[in-house]
Design an enzyme around this catalytic site. Sequence first.
Site: not given
Length: 352
Positions: A95, A191
């Site tokens: 990410c 997440c």
Amino acid sequence: MSGGVDSSVAALLTKRMGYACIGCTMKLYDAPDDGAARGRSCCVLEDVEDARSIALRMGMPYYVFNFKDAFRSRVLEKFIRSYEAGRTPNPCVDCNRYLKFDRLFERARVLGCDRIVTGHYARIAFNGKEYVLKKALDPSKDQSYFLYAMTQEQLSRTLFPLGSLRKSETRKIAKEAGFVNADKPDSQDICFVPNGDYARVIESDTGKRCPEGVFQTTSGEVLGRHRGIIRYTIGQRKGLGISSRRPLYVCGIRAEDHTVVVGNWEELFSRTVILSDVHWICGKTPDFPLRCFANIRSRQQEQPVTVYPQGAGGVRIEFDRPQRAVTPGQAAVLYDGETVLGGGEIQSAGGT
């Protein structure tokens, strides 16, 4: 701005440096807004509203950027493929590499921004020749491990205002500024997996159930059946559901025949680790053999190693002492003291 206290204080400190700032949140996936993920994840509606509130309080324009397609192609799909192949991926590294310091950089150029600012606990310095990435001053919060893929251009255009702070100091600044998220808990999980159930996320996304298989000892004895290789990782002991007179740990995963290999504590250790997709912060390959230190997980104390070239763009690292539960798919990050040299993805491990 994730809606958390770290990115909010990073924005405040950047404003205090005299920069004109724009706040933004990356919309990466559709998080359930049922309260289950609250306080454990990001990207829920509450987080967006917290970020927006902080930005408006500081008089900053605020945007939400839809990066869901890029997140799926560069992070989520690799996450799924890796688990199905018996590997344990590190989506936070991906990410940062492909979203925060790639897609967000491109968006910043469009908006005419000179710098990207995040709430990472790390430091950037210029040594007269090149930019260097360094550990945070607070070792308990250091996030340099997740940033090893940053380039010279990215480092030259990035600010990490929290790199010299302790988390307690960050929260104090937020309280003094009256931020609504000053006491907001840190997110604890990946997440998009707020409850830690990786297998459920994978099977829900793919629409198929991972095939069952067998538990097999390193000597070839079959001990029972398991519920699918995506539910296991190297070093795991709990949740195996098999009885034994001695503790058993996951020592290997064979995706080709859906086998989880188990063994004793001593069989978890490896001295040699092969890395692929290796990135060097300075932008060039160092002279080999290279003596430095390596981490094979983010909260590990780095260990002394010797690094050798290994094929096209890969390296072989030899630890001075064998390391426990070296896990294919995870990152190994190389350090020289406080400075990050680079890193790569663990392909395989062996030898004691």
